[in-house]
Design a protein around this motif. Structure first.
Motif, PDB file in Angstrom:
ATOM      1  N   ALA A 383       0.837  -1.195   0.000  1.00 39.63           N
ATOM      2  CA  ALA A 383       0.000   0.000   0.000  1.00 39.63           C
ATOM      3  C   ALA A 383       0.872   1.244   0.000  1.00 39.63           C
ATOM      4  CB  ALA A 383      -0.908  -0.009   1.228  1.00 39.63           C
ATOM      5  N   GLY A 384       0.440   2.272  -0.746  1.00 43.17           N
ATOM      6  CA  GLY A 384       1.213   3.495  -0.850  1.00 43.17           C
ATOM      7  C   GLY A 384       0.920   4.462   0.277  1.00 43.17           C
ATOM      8  N   ALA A 385       1.780   5.480   0.396  1.00 39.22           N
ATOM      9  CA  ALA A 385       1.620   6.482   1.446  1.00 39.22           C
ATOM     10  C   ALA A 385       0.342   7.291   1.251  1.00 39.22           C
ATOM     11  CB  ALA A 385       2.826   7.413   1.461  1.00 39.22           C
ATOM     12  N   SER A 386      -0.132   7.361  -0.020  1.00 41.62           N
ATOM     13  CA  SER A 386      -1.323   8.154  -0.323  1.00 41.62           C
ATOM     14  C   SER A 386      -2.610   7.408   0.006  1.00 41.62           C
ATOM     15  CB  SER A 386      -1.323   8.533  -1.807  1.00 41.62           C
ATOM     16  OG  SER A 386      -1.340   7.358  -2.607  1.00 41.62           O
ATOM     17  N   GLY A 387      -2.478   6.229   0.581  1.00 39.11           N
ATOM     18  CA  GLY A 387      -3.668   5.474   0.937  1.00 39.11           C
ATOM     19  C   GLY A 387      -4.036   4.414  -0.070  1.00 39.11           C
ATOM     20  N   ALA A 388      -3.227   4.270  -1.103  1.00 36.38           N
ATOM     21  CA  ALA A 388      -3.497   3.245  -2.113  1.00 36.38           C
ATOM     22  C   ALA A 388      -3.411   1.865  -1.472  1.00 36.38           C
ATOM     23  CB  ALA A 388      -2.493   3.356  -3.250  1.00 36.38           C
ATOM     24  N   SER A 389      -4.303   0.984  -1.855  1.00 36.95           N
ATOM     25  CA  SER A 389      -4.350  -0.348  -1.268  1.00 36.95           C
ATOM     26  C   SER A 389      -3.261  -1.244  -1.843  1.00 36.95           C
ATOM     27  CB  SER A 389      -5.723  -0.974  -1.512  1.00 36.95           C
ATOM     28  OG  SER A 389      -5.959  -1.077  -2.910  1.00 36.95           O
ATOM     29  N   GLU A 390      -2.930  -2.278  -1.104  1.00 37.64           N
ATOM     30  CA  GLU A 390      -1.974  -3.288  -1.579  1.00 37.64           C
ATOM     31  C   GLU A 390      -2.516  -3.959  -2.835  1.00 37.64           C
ATOM     32  OE1 GLU A 390       0.054  -6.253   1.191  1.00 37.64           O
ATOM     33  OE2 GLU A 390      -1.460  -7.503   0.199  1.00 37.64           O
ATOM     34  N   GLN A 391      -1.602  -4.253  -3.782  1.00 40.37           N
ATOM     35  CA  GLN A 391      -2.024  -4.923  -5.012  1.00 40.37           C
ATOM     36  C   GLN A 391      -1.149  -6.138  -5.271  1.00 40.37           C
ATOM     37  OE1 GLN A 391      -3.352  -2.514  -8.411  1.00 40.37           O
ATOM     38  NE2 GLN A 391      -2.703  -0.704  -7.275  1.00 40.37           N
ATOM     39  N   ARG A 392      -1.779  -7.139  -5.838  1.00 37.55           N
ATOM     40  CA  ARG A 392      -1.092  -8.391  -6.175  1.00 37.55           C
ATOM     41  C   ARG A 392      -1.010  -8.489  -7.694  1.00 37.55           C
ATOM     42  NH1 ARG A 392      -1.128 -12.773  -3.036  1.00 37.55           N
ATOM     43  NH2 ARG A 392      -2.305 -14.055  -4.495  1.00 37.55           N
ATOM     44  N   ILE A 393       0.220  -8.532  -8.190  1.00 43.55           N
ATOM     45  CA  ILE A 393       0.449  -8.582  -9.636  1.00 43.55           C
ATOM     46  C   ILE A 393       1.009  -9.956 -10.001  1.00 43.55           C
ATOM     47  CG2 ILE A 393       1.648  -7.567 -11.594  1.00 43.55           C
ATOM     48  CD1 ILE A 393      -0.409  -5.713 -10.304  1.00 43.55           C
ATOM     49  N   GLY A 394       0.307 -10.656 -10.874  1.00 44.26           N
ATOM     50  CA  GLY A 394       0.790 -11.937 -11.363  1.00 44.26           C
ATOM     51  C   GLY A 394       1.849 -11.739 -12.432  1.00 44.26           C
ATOM     52  N   VAL A 395       2.859 -12.583 -12.421  1.00 43.52           N
ATOM     53  CA  VAL A 395       3.934 -12.521 -13.412  1.00 43.52           C
ATOM     54  C   VAL A 395       4.024 -13.862 -14.116  1.00 43.52           C
ATOM     55  CG1 VAL A 395       6.417 -12.310 -13.767  1.00 43.52           C
ATOM     56  CG2 VAL A 395       5.260 -10.816 -12.131  1.00 43.52           C
ATOM     57  N   ILE A 396       4.063 -13.827 -15.440  1.00 38.68           N
ATOM     58  CA  ILE A 396       4.297 -15.041 -16.228  1.00 38.68           C
ATOM     59  C   ILE A 396       5.582 -14.852 -17.014  1.00 38.68           C
ATOM     60  CG2 ILE A 396       3.467 -16.505 -18.111  1.00 38.68           C
ATOM     61  CD1 ILE A 396       0.624 -15.874 -17.264  1.00 38.68           C
ATOM     62  N   GLU A 397       6.554 -15.696 -16.751  1.00 41.24           N
ATOM     63  CA  GLU A 397       7.834 -15.653 -17.461  1.00 41.24           C
ATOM     64  C   GLU A 397       7.774 -16.655 -18.607  1.00 41.24           C
ATOM     65  OE1 GLU A 397      10.728 -16.532 -14.524  1.00 41.24           O
ATOM     66  OE2 GLU A 397      10.335 -14.722 -13.344  1.00 41.24           O
ATOM     67  N   LEU A 398       7.946 -16.159 -19.827  1.00 42.18           N
ATOM     68  CA  LEU A 398       7.876 -17.020 -21.015  1.00 42.18           C
ATOM     69  C   LEU A 398       9.212 -16.949 -21.750  1.00 42.18           C
ATOM     70  CD1 LEU A 398       6.031 -18.833 -22.762  1.00 42.18           C
ATOM     71  CD2 LEU A 398       5.447 -16.792 -24.083  1.00 42.18           C
ATOM     72  N   PRO A 399      10.056 -17.989 -21.650  1.00 42.33           N
ATOM     73  CA  PRO A 399      11.388 -17.943 -22.259  1.00 42.33           C
ATOM     74  C   PRO A 399      11.404 -18.142 -23.765  1.00 42.33           C
ATOM     75  CG  PRO A 399      11.058 -20.025 -21.126  1.00 42.33           C
ATOM     76  CD  PRO A 399       9.863 -19.186 -20.813  1.00 42.33           C
ATOM     77  N   GLY A 400      10.327 -18.701 -24.337  1.00 39.17           N
ATOM     78  CA  GLY A 400      10.295 -18.926 -25.781  1.00 39.17           C
ATOM     79  C   GLY A 400       8.897 -19.282 -26.244  1.00 39.17           C
ATOM     80  N   PHE A 401       8.635 -19.094 -27.537  1.00 44.83           N
ATOM     81  CA  PHE A 401       7.346 -19.462 -28.113  1.00 44.83           C
ATOM     82  C   PHE A 401       7.463 -20.882 -28.678  1.00 44.83           C
ATOM     83  CE2 PHE A 401       7.001 -14.972 -27.714  1.00 44.83           C
ATOM     84  CZ  PHE A 401       5.647 -14.716 -27.549  1.00 44.83           C
ATOM     85  N   TYR A 402       7.506 -21.840 -27.775  1.00 46.68           N
ATOM     86  CA  TYR A 402       7.758 -23.222 -28.126  1.00 46.68           C
ATOM     87  C   TYR A 402       6.468 -23.915 -28.574  1.00 46.68           C
ATOM     88  CZ  TYR A 402       6.224 -23.412 -23.231  1.00 46.68           C
ATOM     89  OH  TYR A 402       5.537 -23.230 -22.058  1.00 46.68           O
ATOM     90  N   GLN A 403       6.649 -24.926 -29.376  1.00 47.17           N
ATOM     91  CA  GLN A 403       5.529 -25.773 -29.790  1.00 47.17           C
ATOM     92  C   GLN A 403       6.071 -27.103 -30.299  1.00 47.17           C
ATOM     93  OE1 GLN A 403       2.766 -25.773 -33.575  1.00 47.17           O
ATOM     94  NE2 GLN A 403       1.977 -24.233 -32.158  1.00 47.17           N
ATOM     95  N   ASP A 404       5.435 -28.175 -29.893  1.00 44.70           N
ATOM     96  CA  ASP A 404       5.767 -29.505 -30.410  1.00 44.70           C
ATOM     97  C   ASP A 404       5.034 -29.660 -31.735  1.00 44.70           C
ATOM     98  OD1 ASP A 404       6.149 -32.136 -31.016  1.00 44.70           O
ATOM     99  OD2 ASP A 404       5.493 -32.928 -29.087  1.00 44.70           O
ATOM    100  N   PHE A 405       5.716 -29.298 -32.839  1.00 48.07           N
ATOM    101  CA  PHE A 405       5.076 -29.296 -34.144  1.00 48.07           C
ATOM    102  C   PHE A 405       4.537 -30.672 -34.518  1.00 48.07           C
ATOM    103  CE2 PHE A 405       8.327 -25.819 -34.762  1.00 48.07           C
ATOM    104  CZ  PHE A 405       7.423 -24.779 -34.710  1.00 48.07           C
ATOM    105  N   GLU A 406       5.344 -31.688 -34.266  1.00 50.22           N
ATOM    106  CA  GLU A 406       4.924 -33.043 -34.617  1.00 50.22           C
ATOM    107  C   GLU A 406       3.755 -33.486 -33.753  1.00 50.22           C
ATOM    108  OE1 GLU A 406       5.177 -36.721 -36.761  1.00 50.22           O
ATOM    109  OE2 GLU A 406       5.812 -34.653 -37.108  1.00 50.22           O
ATOM    110  N   GLY A 407       3.809 -33.173 -32.450  1.00 52.61           N
ATOM    111  CA  GLY A 407       2.709 -33.530 -31.561  1.00 52.61           C
ATOM    112  C   GLY A 407       1.413 -32.858 -31.963  1.00 52.61           C
TER     113      GLY A 407
END
Length: 754
Positions: A383-407
């Protein structure tokens, strides 16, 4: 033919000389970690000098002749290649320069006299490719191998001399990319003398004693010569054909059948093998990591640091001694079909190499490479000093645009897919009631074009994602056809200079739709699409014989008509650039396609952040002025860029020791400040100091532990990105007028509803 989009890969010989010798059993050789390992080396110097010297053929194999002609036919035909170039004398000269660069890019082996002799081939390489003749390639490589042996012998001889007083103003020029070729052997001797002295000084500054330094460096130089001596005809062929392929454009590459298998496995994130990462140490191959859930892990009979000395197939196949083998040859023996057995003779990590090995039988299985897949976590913004509430931010780490082409082609329900994995993570984050999501695409070099399009579809409700212009000029529009979204809430995309290709398609589309904020550095600037073409499709073959070609078939454009080529994706909120565009990125390739644009296509506009960005910038500037971790990162980037621009290093011991002492004091001071401020400590502590060692010279198990610890280091850029998104959420929730201006249309899925 799967469409992919990748930055240019490291040349074959640069990888052999510089990369950590790692390999995943059943998969592509992974990117080497920061630093590199060594562990239990054989004590016998005869083993160190031992090398499986490959015998290069005097003529190409029949398959290589055919493969060279097929590559020429593919890359010279405008029906296939986006920008075909005639294979003439001009291209031959380009090939010639690229082949020399692949062998000796740092100009530390050939002399100007050698190159003058090679010049006879300069305008003949085009004819060599067309006819499938490899005489020039082998002739140049034969000289290269001899020069490496000469240089190594010279370096090892230097270690016995008294040249290691480090006074005066001598410097070692380590960046020789733009240097002239050494005039003669004497000039190379001078260059190598400074190089050996620098190697010695680094180890001395790290606290090593002369005898230990001499032993370490002697082994290092012998290993260099051995690595080159083990190269085979197929390696030379691949490097030679790649000189042609890379002359067409930076992202066109030729793969031998083995390297093609590795490339495809790296895209699928799954393999059939035992589930272990191997690393070569001197003349043996050791287990660096165990993949959780794989056969090696489930057996409980092998562990990191163990060395594989022999391999046998099935229940009773002959055990083959693999000491001294190349790592890819060992991998080929251990890799195999699901359900088959492989026997390994393993010397435990804690035992001497001459100890009796333990025989382990494993049943190969399909292994999912979870450590290379998308991952998620939650960052809490207080929470910020101005009264802003606590926030929860989700993070998704994506190292590559992978795909099993054959599958996917076979409609397997469990095929690997970046989009499917991210969709699952979004559901999990929604269940955790996060306020917003940051998609981290830093250093994501691209991958499947389809995955980039489908991933965008998780955040937009139908619509065009990318325009693709083919070689004939026809432009097609590819987009999301599925109704609905997986995440309609606040979104930010974090990018850096290493975000390329498919990452740029996604980030550009999110920006064009006004669907989310783009934060970070300007991206790589690769706006081309490649296809992987199997050369065995043309001549009928029962097994892979000719390899595959990854070649450019199209250029992609954003839905707004702009191209990412050269210019990349420019973030809405910019962080300091970690590398200069003149040093890394598409703009560094002299034969890259130029920037251009085409007409835009109609698309929805969920938001317009123009009036919000100045407010976010102001809050960002205020926050980082108080954020020690962010300030330290900025300082380190500035120092790195300064040092990188110098291209040389002092050989004065007092000067170097003073620099080292300053670095050590800086790290200790930062740790002390972290304690005082209640910040998370850097888990590496002072381990970032230069130890003077190279890839295979550290204790393997300790290095793996260090690498894992590095994953928990403070990440001020990610945290600041989450804070910026939290600022945006707060501003838009608390200011109805601003919200209506930035995000018009309350019924649209991009409304950041929550």
């Amino acid at each position: 033919m799967p469409k992919t989009s990748f930055p240019r890969r490291t040349s074959l010989f640069a990888a052999i000389l510089l990369a950590a010798p790692l390999a995943l059993l059943g998969a592509n050789t992974p990117v080497p970690p920061t630093g590199a390992p060594a562990g239990n080396a054989p004590a016998d110097q005869a083993l160190i000098d031992k090398a499986k010297v490959s015998t290069l053929p005097n003529a190409p194999t029949t398959d290589q002749v055919t493969a060279a002609k097929l590559v020429y036919g593919l890359l010279s035909d405008s029906r296939y290649a986006y920008r075909p170039r005639p294979l003439d004398d001009a291209l031959s000269a380009d090939m010639y320069e690229r082949y020399l660069e692949s062998l000796d890019g740092s100009k530390q082996f050939f002399t100007a006299q050698d190159v003058a002799k090679f010049d006879a081939y300069k305008l003949k390489l085009d004819d060599a490719i067309k006819a499938g003749r490899l005489d020039p390639a082998y002739a140049i490589f034969s000289t290269y191998r001899q020069r490496v042996e000469d240089r190594v012998a010279f370096a090892r001889k230097l270690l016995k001399q008294d040249i290691f007083a480090f006074e005066g103003e001598d410097r070692f020029d380590y960046d020789r990319e733009d240097a002239a070729w050494a005039t003669d052997r004497a000039a190379l001797d001078a260059l190598w003398t400074q190089s050996v002295r620098n190697d010695w000084l680094r180890l001395k500054l790290a606290g090593k004693q002369p005898d230990e330094i001499r032993k370490t460096l002697d082994k290092r130089y012998a290993t260099l010569a051995r690595g080159i001596s083990e190269l085979k005809g197929e390696d030379v062929f691949q490097a030679f054909v790649n000189a042609y392929a890379n002359a067409i454009d930076p992202h066109t590459d030729y793969f031998t059948p083995r390297s093609a298998d590795n490339f495809n496995l790296s895209m699928s994130l799954s393999l059939e093998g035992i589930g272990a990462v191997l690393q070569r140490q001197d003349d043996v191959v050791a287990i660096r990591e165990i993949v959780p859930g794989g056969p090696a892990s489930n057996s409980g009979k092998v562990k990191p640091g163990d060395r594989v000395v022999a391999v046998g197939q099935g229940e009773s196949g002959q055990m083959e001694d693999v000491i001294g083998w190349r790592i890819d040859d060992v991998v080929a023996k251990i890799r195999g079909a699901k359900g088959t057995k492989v026997r390994l003779d393993v010397v435990p990590a804690e035992a001497g190499l001459d100890s009796k090995p333990v025989r382990v039988t494993l049943v190969r299985d399909k292994v999912r490479l979870e450590d290379q897949a998308a991952k998620s976590k939650v960052i809490t913004i207080p929470a910020g000093a101005s009264g802003a509430s606590e926030q929860r931010i989700g993070v998704i780490e994506l190292p590559g645009f992978y795909q099993d082409f054959e599958g996917r082609r076979l409609n397997k329900g469990d095929y690997a897919s970046a989009t499917r994995d991210v969709a699952k993570l979004l559901e999990e984050l929604r269940a955790k009631n996060v306020d917003g999501v940051v998609l981290d695409l830093r250093n994501n070099g691209g991958g499947s074009l389809n995955e980039a399009i489908e991933l965008t579809g998780l955040f937009i409700d139908r619509g065009p994602v990318v325009q693709v212009r083919e070689s004939g000029g026809r432009v097609s529009v590819e987009g999301d056809q599925d109704p609905g979204v997986k995440w309609e809430g606040p979104l930010a995309v974090l990018i850096n200079r290493g975000s390329a290709s498919a990452s740029e398609i996604f980030a550009g589309a999110i920006q064009d739709y006004g669907r989310g904020l783009v934060i970070g550095e300007t991206s790589f600037g690769k706006g081309t699409v490649q296809n992987l073409y199997d050369l065995d499709r043309w001549p009928s073959a029962e097994k892979a014989r000719f390899g595959q070609v990854k070649f450019t078939i199209a250029q992609f454009f954003r839905v707004n008509g702009g191209s990412t080529q050269h210019k990349g994706v420019v973030p809405d909120i910019a962080f300091p650039a970690s590398v200069d565009a003149s040093e890394f990125g598409e703009s560094t390739y002299e034969n890259a396609l130029p920037w251009t644009r085409i007409a835009s296509v109609p698309h929805a506009r969920y938001g317009d952040f123009a009036s919000l960005v100045p407010k976010l910038d102001a809050l960002h500037d205020t926050r980082i002025a108080q954020d020690k971790e962010f300030q330290w990162w900025t300082e380190d980037v500035a120092e790195f860029r300064k040092q990188n621009a110098e291209k040389s290093v002092s050989l004065n011991e007092d000067e170097r020791r003073a620099e080292r002492d300053r670095d050590e004091a800086k790290r200790k001071q930062r740790q002390a400040e972290r304690r005082e401020l209640g910040l998370a400590l850097d888990p590496l502590g002072d381990d970032n100091l230069d130890d003077g060692l190279q890839a295979n010279e550290r204790d393997l198990r300790e290095d793996v532990a260090r690498e894992k610890a590095a994953e928990d280091r403070p990440d001020p850029l990610l945290r600041e990105s989450a804070a910026i998104l939290a600022d945006a959420i707060r501003l838009l929730r608390n200011d109805q007028r601003l919200s209506a201006e930035v995000l018009p249309g309350a019924d649209q899925p991009g409304r950041w509803a929550h």
